[in-house]
Design a protein around this motif. Structure first.
Motif, PDB file in Angstrom:
ATOM      1  N   LEU A 239      67.431  41.633  63.295  1.00 41.74           N
ATOM      2  CA  LEU A 239      68.753  41.349  63.179  1.00 41.74           C
ATOM      3  C   LEU A 239      69.248  41.108  61.693  1.00 41.74           C
ATOM      4  N   ALA A 240      68.296  40.276  60.740  1.00 35.53           N
ATOM      5  CA  ALA A 240      68.196  39.265  60.006  1.00 35.53           C
ATOM      6  C   ALA A 240      68.210  40.431  59.152  1.00 35.53           C
ATOM      7  N   ARG A 241      66.816  41.260  58.739  1.00 32.86           N
ATOM      8  CA  ARG A 241      66.086  42.541  58.166  1.00 32.86           C
ATOM      9  C   ARG A 241      67.528  43.381  58.185  1.00 32.86           C
ATOM     10  N   ALA A 242      68.304  43.304  58.999  1.00 34.54           N
ATOM     11  CA  ALA A 242      69.292  44.631  58.882  1.00 34.54           C
ATOM     12  C   ALA A 242      70.254  44.059  58.059  1.00 34.54           C
ATOM     13  N   ALA A 243      70.454  42.702  58.307  1.00 29.42           N
ATOM     14  CA  ALA A 243      71.799  41.936  57.426  1.00 29.42           C
ATOM     15  C   ALA A 243      71.518  42.382  55.935  1.00 29.42           C
ATOM     16  N   LEU A 244      70.205  41.618  55.572  1.00 29.34           N
ATOM     17  CA  LEU A 244      69.964  41.462  54.340  1.00 29.34           C
ATOM     18  C   LEU A 244      70.252  43.340  54.313  1.00 29.34           C
ATOM     19  N   ARG A 253      72.871  48.115  45.122  1.00 28.82           N
ATOM     20  CA  ARG A 253      71.516  47.909  44.394  1.00 28.82           C
ATOM     21  C   ARG A 253      69.932  49.278  46.196  1.00 28.82           C
ATOM     22  N   ASP A 254      69.376  49.532  46.199  1.00 27.09           N
ATOM     23  CA  ASP A 254      68.804  50.421  46.609  1.00 27.09           C
ATOM     24  C   ASP A 254      68.321  49.010  48.285  1.00 27.09           C
ATOM     25  N   PRO A 255      68.642  49.010  48.472  1.00 25.76           N
ATOM     26  CA  PRO A 255      68.055  48.646  49.828  1.00 25.76           C
ATOM     27  C   PRO A 255      66.270  49.112  50.593  1.00 25.76           C
ATOM     28  N   ASP A 256      65.969  49.972  50.244  1.00 26.59           N
ATOM     29  CA  ASP A 256      64.828  50.494  50.316  1.00 26.59           C
ATOM     30  C   ASP A 256      64.131  49.795  48.986  1.00 26.59           C
ATOM     31  N   ALA A 257      64.065  49.390  48.203  1.00 26.48           N
ATOM     32  CA  ALA A 257      63.017  48.256  47.092  1.00 26.48           C
ATOM     33  C   ALA A 257      63.247  46.904  47.763  1.00 26.48           C
ATOM     34  N   LEU A 258      63.713  46.534  48.977  1.00 21.54           N
ATOM     35  CA  LEU A 258      63.335  45.266  49.184  1.00 21.54           C
ATOM     36  C   LEU A 258      62.728  45.051  50.051  1.00 21.54           C
ATOM     37  N   ARG A 259      61.793  43.881  50.229  1.00 21.54           N
ATOM     38  CA  ARG A 259      60.783  43.453  50.590  1.00 21.54           C
ATOM     39  C   ARG A 259      60.592  42.425  51.289  1.00 21.54           C
ATOM     40  N   VAL A 260      61.111  42.629  53.360  1.00 19.16           N
ATOM     41  CA  VAL A 260      61.255  41.119  53.876  1.00 19.16           C
ATOM     42  C   VAL A 260      59.665  41.186  54.984  1.00 19.16           C
ATOM     43  N   LEU A 261      59.744  39.395  54.421  1.00 21.51           N
ATOM     44  CA  LEU A 261      58.126  39.349  55.064  1.00 21.51           C
ATOM     45  C   LEU A 261      58.572  37.782  55.550  1.00 21.51           C
ATOM     46  N   VAL A 262      58.167  38.073  57.403  1.00 18.34           N
ATOM     47  CA  VAL A 262      58.576  36.899  57.898  1.00 18.34           C
ATOM     48  C   VAL A 262      57.369  35.838  57.169  1.00 18.34           C
ATOM     49  N   ARG A 263      58.124  34.678  56.917  1.00 16.48           N
ATOM     50  CA  ARG A 263      56.772  33.549  56.809  1.00 16.48           C
ATOM     51  C   ARG A 263      56.350  32.516  58.562  1.00 16.48           C
ATOM     52  N   LEU A 294      50.681  39.801  64.651  1.00 17.38           N
ATOM     53  CA  LEU A 294      51.049  40.181  63.586  1.00 17.38           C
ATOM     54  C   LEU A 294      51.682  41.949  63.823  1.00 17.38           C
ATOM     55  N   ALA A 295      50.698  42.108  64.422  1.00 18.96           N
ATOM     56  CA  ALA A 295      50.625  44.121  65.076  1.00 18.96           C
ATOM     57  C   ALA A 295      51.767  43.703  66.126  1.00 18.96           C
ATOM     58  N   ASP A 296      52.301  42.988  67.191  1.00 16.31           N
ATOM     59  CA  ASP A 296      53.359  43.501  67.683  1.00 16.31           C
ATOM     60  C   ASP A 296      55.072  42.876  67.058  1.00 16.31           C
ATOM     61  N   TRP A 297      54.788  42.557  65.696  1.00 11.29           N
ATOM     62  CA  TRP A 297      55.936  41.402  65.176  1.00 11.29           C
ATOM     63  C   TRP A 297      56.660  43.268  63.981  1.00 11.29           C
ATOM     64  N   HIS A 298      55.476  43.503  63.404  1.00 15.06           N
ATOM     65  CA  HIS A 298      55.102  44.745  62.500  1.00 15.06           C
ATOM     66  C   HIS A 298      56.117  45.402  63.514  1.00 15.06           C
ATOM     67  N   GLY A 299      55.646  46.573  64.518  1.00 16.45           N
ATOM     68  CA  GLY A 299      55.534  46.922  65.927  1.00 16.45           C
ATOM     69  C   GLY A 299      57.356  47.045  65.967  1.00 16.45           C
ATOM     70  N   ALA A 300      58.039  45.769  65.820  1.00 13.90           N
ATOM     71  CA  ALA A 300      59.188  45.340  66.230  1.00 13.90           C
ATOM     72  C   ALA A 300      60.204  45.852  64.944  1.00 13.90           C
ATOM     73  N   GLY A 301      59.886  46.524  64.147  1.00 11.52           N
ATOM     74  CA  GLY A 301      60.661  46.747  62.653  1.00 11.52           C
ATOM     75  C   GLY A 301      61.429  45.389  62.117  1.00 11.52           C
ATOM     76  N   GLY A 302      60.884  44.331  62.358  1.00  9.24           N
ATOM     77  CA  GLY A 302      61.702  43.328  61.639  1.00  9.24           C
ATOM     78  C   GLY A 302      61.247  42.556  60.288  1.00  9.24           C
ATOM     79  N   ALA A 303      59.903  42.926  59.856  1.00  9.16           N
ATOM     80  CA  ALA A 303      59.085  42.635  59.018  1.00  9.16           C
ATOM     81  C   ALA A 303      58.382  44.078  58.274  1.00  9.16           C
ATOM     82  N   ASP A 304      58.379  44.099  57.166  1.00  9.30           N
ATOM     83  CA  ASP A 304      57.539  44.730  56.078  1.00  9.30           C
ATOM     84  C   ASP A 304      56.216  43.973  56.208  1.00  9.30           C
TER      85      ASP A 304
END
Length: 366
Positions: A239-244, A253-263, A294-304
């Motif tokens: 949800l946060a990534r979608a809002a960003l 700006r082009d949203p495809d040019a933003l990378r979101v990495l979860v800490r 990390l694989a599960d989180w990445h697969g959920a679509g919330g992080a690049d």
């Protein structure tokens, strides 16, 4: 084939749990080069190095200037991105932009900028320039500083350096326009005294919590190439990534040019460190199990991708390099080696080439 993820690590001292490596060891270029070189062996996207204007606590080691440290390490590495933390409070954006542009030259296009602010009385007293300001004002100032830096980086045309020995002209001043920025916090006429960086614009990084102020979100939407996101659950991250991305598009700006990495705060050293209190993912255990997470989180679509916060750098970084990264590669989730040379290459960000700021959003200096 699953999407490859981005992976980076924070090298803040010895980690969140202080480990005594000797009074002088952590303050040498060789020590920093060894750690960053190890991270480079795993083809990590980048490392971040923390910094602050506050005096270090009495129970922790002294710190060195993050930009200077990475400038010293840059010639000893060849591919990994180097991102210092540079506060915009008590700091002139002209000086910050030139230091980061210089780091980009020294590293041959591998510099970035993790923006932070100084909100404590200790920092204000240490610098002695001004008092403590409200958080909203500090983050608005940070956004202005980021805009000034981009304009200064853009102010040097690629062919402004002419080196004409016959006439004795080194620079064509007509191709170095004033940036004409005037805002509520500072006025900067420019142009930059450093030529345009190899990357055009070193990537700007913003650390963001889902509960952070609107000013921090606005900074990220308008200027960030990478967001280091704190989120405790995959659904919150998604949800946060979608809002960003939505706010980035609204900012033009082009949203495809933003990378979101979860800490992700990690302890892979068998209890060698202690995880920090944070509103983000916390993991303690084996590297293979972290790979599953990390694989599960990445697969959920919330992080690049993910930015790892080691509990103990000496214990956890080798486990990341030798155990976690091979696990991710076996899943097809991480590169076997670098495919480019610059930090923008690693992040899949286009070079801005001759792209320039669209013009002052604040009143130009007359």
């Amino acid at each position: 084939m699953p999407r490859e993820l981005h992976l980076s690590v924070a090298l803040d001292g010895t980690g969140h749990h202080s480990v005594d490596t000797g009074p002088a060891t952590s303050l040498t270029a060789a020590h920093g080069a060894d750690l960053i070189g190890l991270a480079e062996q795993a083809a990590l996207d980048f490392v971040t190095v923390g910094d602050s204007l506050a005096p270090p606590p009495h129970d922790s080691a002294d710190r060195l200037d993050s930009v200077a440290v990475l400038a010293g390490v840059a010639p000893l590495t060849s591919r990994i991105g180097l991102i210092p933390t540079v506060t915009t409070t008590h700091t002139e954006p002209f000086h910050a932009s030139t230091a980061l542009a210089t780091l980009d030259f020294v590293s041959e296009g591998r510099a970035g900028w993790l923006i932070d602010v100084s909100s404590s009385e200790a920092e204000a007293l240490a610098v002695g320039h001004r008092g403590v300001a409200p958080a909203a004002e500090l983050w608005a100032e940070a956004a202005s500083a980021a805009e000034v830096a981009v304009r200064l980086w853009d102010s040097g045309e690629g062919d402004a350096e002419i080196r004409d020995a016959a006439t004795g002209r080194f620079i064509d001043c007509e191709r170095l326009p004033d940036i004409g920025f005037e805002g509520p916090h500072f006025s900067v006429r420019g142009p930059s005294i450093v030529p345009r960086p190899p990357q055009g614009r070193p990537p700007i990084v913003v650390a963001l919590d889902v509960h952070d102020s609107d000013g921090q979100w606005e900074l990220a939407a308008r200027h960030a190439d990478v967001v280091l996101l704190d989120a405790e659950q995959p659904t919150v991250a998604r949800l946060a990534r979608a809002a960003l991305l939505s706010r980035t598009a609204e900012a033009g700006r082009d949203p495809d040019a933003l990378r979101v990495l979860v800490r992700v705060a990690v302890d892979l050293g068998g209890g060698a460190g202690s995880l920090p209190p944070a509103d983000t993912v916390r993991f303690s255990g084996a590297a293979a199990d972290l790979g599953d997470l990390l694989a599960d989180w990445h697969g959920a679509g919330g992080a690049d991708g993910f930015h790892l916060l080691p509990a103990s750098v000496p214990a956890d970084l080798p486990a990341v390099v030798h155990d976690l990264v091979p696990t991710l590669r076996a899943r097809g989730l991480f590169r076997a080696d670098y495919t480019g040379h610059t930090l923008r290459d690693h992040l899949g960000l286009a070079h801005p080439d001759d792209v320039r700021s669209d013009g002052p959003s604040e009143r130009a200096v007359s």
